[in-house]
Design an enzyme around this catalytic site. Structure first.
Site, short mmCIF file in Angstrom:
data_model
loop_
_atom_site.label_atom_id
_atom_site.label_comp_id
_atom_site.label_asym_id
_atom_site.label_seq_id
_atom_site.Cartn_x
_atom_site.Cartn_y
_atom_site.Cartn_z
N SER A 1 6.78 18.82 9.70
CA SER A 1 5.74 17.80 9.63
C SER A 1 6.36 16.45 9.99
O SER A 1 7.58 16.37 10.22
CB SER A 1 5.12 17.77 8.23
N LYS B 1 15.60 27.22 19.44
CA LYS B 1 15.04 28.39 18.74
C LYS B 1 13.85 28.06 17.84
O LYS B 1 12.83 28.77 17.87
CB LYS B 1 16.14 29.10 17.95
N CYS C 1 -8.34 -8.32 -0.53
CA CYS C 1 -9.08 -7.49 -1.49
C CYS C 1 -8.58 -7.75 -2.91
O CYS C 1 -8.88 -8.79 -3.47
CB CYS C 1 -9.04 -6.03 -1.08
N HIS D 1 -11.04 -6.11 4.33
CA HIS D 1 -9.73 -5.71 4.87
C HIS D 1 -9.63 -6.05 6.35
O HIS D 1 -9.94 -5.21 7.19
CB HIS D 1 -9.53 -4.20 4.69
N GLU E 1 -7.10 -6.14 8.11
CA GLU E 1 -6.05 -5.34 8.76
C GLU E 1 -6.62 -4.11 9.48
O GLU E 1 -6.01 -3.59 10.40
CB GLU E 1 -4.97 -4.93 7.76
N1 GLN Z 1 -9.42 -2.60 -7.13
C1 GLN Z 1 -10.22 -3.60 -6.51
C2 GLN Z 1 -11.69 -3.21 -6.44
O1 GLN Z 1 -12.02 -2.06 -6.51
C3 GLN Z 1 -9.69 -3.97 -5.15
C4 GLN Z 1 -9.71 -2.86 -4.16
C5 GLN Z 1 -8.84 -3.08 -2.97
O2 GLN Z 1 -7.92 -3.87 -2.98
N2 GLN Z 1 -9.10 -2.34 -1.89
O3 GLN Z 1 -12.54 -4.05 -6.28
#
Ligand code: GLN
Length: 544
Positions: A16, A193, A384, A510, A512
């Site tokens: 893997s 192999k 977040c 997010h 990212e």
């Molecule tokens: N734990 C937090 C929430 O549920 C932040 C979640 C996160 O950072 N993706 O709101």
């Protein structure tokens, strides 16, 4: 089967972690750069319905698509390489396959017949593979089969591949088998192999590999390629070397040099031309020739595992290249961070990113880190949970709301500045029940967020249950933390920032997940720039 889409299956043998995702994404990039509309899909043989319920220690980061699917992190690579959004259809697990077959059985759709792995499970797998092909949006669908051939749990997938190859016929479905050529240092030799055996294992299931991609730490000689071709029933041109790369972004060019794209296109009966990798190579040039560097602290609790914050690390690479700056990311474990050592651990940094996360472990360290960078005017980016920590820190230390916290950490908190949304309160099931996927956000025009994005309306991807508590908004804003991005439909606060601080911004979403090679995320680009600016004045600053 009537669709004209061509299918490329990527299987793995011997070991893997050989990087099927990167090989698949690199091949897709080369095909896309020749004008073929290409997408990639990942089939995961585990029984979780999706990776949303998995701890990052198991499979690394959970990636989220626009349509709110919680998926394998390989989909992040696909989007970063191709700059085309993926969706729920791009990631399927055994759990999801069985769930839909069992639902159909309960509805009586099988009309009293016995429901079996073959044909019902394999039919469902084939259906999921062809969903993308039948959409009419793609010329080529690359399907990566998770796991390693020979695994019990992979068998139904390999069987589905066998059936599809047979049904679609020559030039319509091919198998690229990724394998390992180990180097035995005692013998000073590369060994073929294990690859012979894994090709044989595939053949026992009736599947002949068309192309072999061989991961190796040393160059494969002509002699070894000839030997592999002879023993594995493939053309010599179809034995492709994949030597270790210094960056995953080199792999498309390496596969181009080896001719992976042309051999695949020939086997699919399609014409090949020279791929246009102009902007890709421009990115690579900037990435490899930085004019300066910065060091950014990534504060999280899964720091020992590179894969847990994959998209954040890749976003820094994109943003670094955009600024022609090398971004050194220093992982800092929030569990071992406290008021006493925060200066020691953070004062040398040019910027601090407080990472997403769940649960109580390590949050006080994150809060101490936010306080330190807020007070010392070090660039701060909260994502977040990182944004939620910034709100809590501000409530505790600026507004003096003693014990302010998130109800995620403490149900009976006096000041729940971060709280569960009303509609989340009745949710009991864990899987797929967070606020997920793409949501609209409106930016205030006098904000830093607006100047970074350069527009008022944005859409970003979410994955969380808790929210900035509106009941505290007036108090928080009056004390100097601006709610600069608001969801126009729900009123929820999506972005906070502190005007007057050189760069202090937290986002409930997010960013990212949306950063790609050709479209680096503006917030990461601006944050890296801010860290660079700070690095230039840092020598003259005395830190508390
Ligand atoms: N734990 C937090 C929430 O549920 C932040 C979640 C996160 O950072 N993706 O709101």
């Amino acid at each position: 089967m009537t669709d004209s889409t061509k299918y490329v299956f990527v299987t793995g043998g011997v070991s893997s972690s050989l990087g099927k995702g990167i090989i698949g994404a690199s091949l897709a990039k080369l095909l896309q750069a020749q004008g073929y509309r290409t997408t990639i899909q990942k089939l995961d043989p585990y029984i979780n319905v999706d990776p949303g319920t998995l701890n990052p220690y198991e499979h690394g980061e959970c990636y989220v698509t626009n349509d709110g699917a919680e998926t394998d992190l390989d989909l992040g690579h696909y989007e970063r390489f191709l700059n085309v959004p993926t969706s729920q259809a791009n990631n399927v697990t055994t759990g999801r396959i069985y769930q839909s077959v069992i639902e159909k059985e309960r509805k009586g759709e099988f009309l009293g017949r016995t429901v079996q792995v073959i044909p019902h499970i394999t039919d469902e797998i084939k259906h999921r593979i062809q969903l993308l092909g039948k959409s009419g949006d793609y010329d080529i669908v690359i399907t990566e089969i998770g796991g390693t051939v020979g695994d019990i749990e992979s068998l139904p997938y390999v069987e589905a591949v066998r059936q599809m190859k047979w049904e679609l016929g020559e030039h319509n479905a091919i198998v690229v088998h990724l394998t390992l050529i180990p180097f035995l240092s005692a013998a000073q030799e590369l060994k073929t192999k294990p690859t012979q055996h894994s090709v044989k294992t595939l053949m026992e299931s009736g599947v002949q590999a068309d192309v072999l991609v061989c991961r190796t730490e040393h160059e494969l000689s002509e002699k070894i390629k000839v030997k592999l071709a002879r023993f594995c029933n493939v053309q010599k041109e179809a034995v492709i070397q994949s030597i270790d790369a210094s960056t995953i972004y080199d792999v498309p060019n390496m596969m181009l040099d080896e001719g992976l794209d042309s051999v695949v296109l020939e086997k699919l009966g399609l014409t090949s031309s020279t791929p246009d990798l102009g902007s890709w190579n421009e990115f690579l040039h900037r990435h490899k020739n930085p004019k300066d560097e910065v060091t950014i602290g990534l504060i999280g609790k899964y720091v020992e595992l590179q894969d847990s914050y994959k998209s954040i690390l890749e976003s820094f690479i994109h943003a670094g290249a955009a600024n022609e700056i090398k971004v050194n990311v220093e992982s800092i474990h929030s569990e071992y961070l406290n008021k006493e050592n925060v200066k020691l651990k953070l004062s040398h940094l040019d910027g601090v990113l407080v990472a997403p996360g769940f649960g109580e472990r390590g949050i006080e360290g994150k809060i101490d880190a936010v306080r330190y960078v807020r007070e010392n005017k070090i660039p701060f980016f909260g994502i977040c949970l990182g944004m939620q920590m910034a709100v809590i820190e501000f409530a505790r230390n600026v507004i003096r709301l003693k014990g302010a916290n998130s109800t995620e950490m403490d149900d009976n908190v006096n000041h729940p500045v971060i709280d569960l949304m009303e509609e989340q309160k009745s949710v009991t099931h864990k899987g797929g029940t967070m606020r997920l996927g793409s949501w609209k956000c409106r930016l205030k025009e006098d904000s830093m967020a607006y100047s970074v994005y350069g527009k008022t309306n944005i859409e970003e991807r979410h994955r969380h249950r808790y929210e900035y508590n509106e009941a505290y908004m007036d108090q928080i804003e009056a004390a100097g933390m601006m709610a600069s991005g608001i969801n126009p439909d729900t009123g929820l606060v999506e972005i906070i920032e502190i005007p007057g601080h050189p760069w202090f911004l937290g986002v409930q979403y997010h960013p990212e997940y949306k950063s790609t090679v050709s479209s680096p995320h503006p917030l990461f680009v601006a944050f890296v720039k801010a860290a660079y600016d700070y690095s230039k004045i840092k020598k003259n600053v005395t830190l508390a």
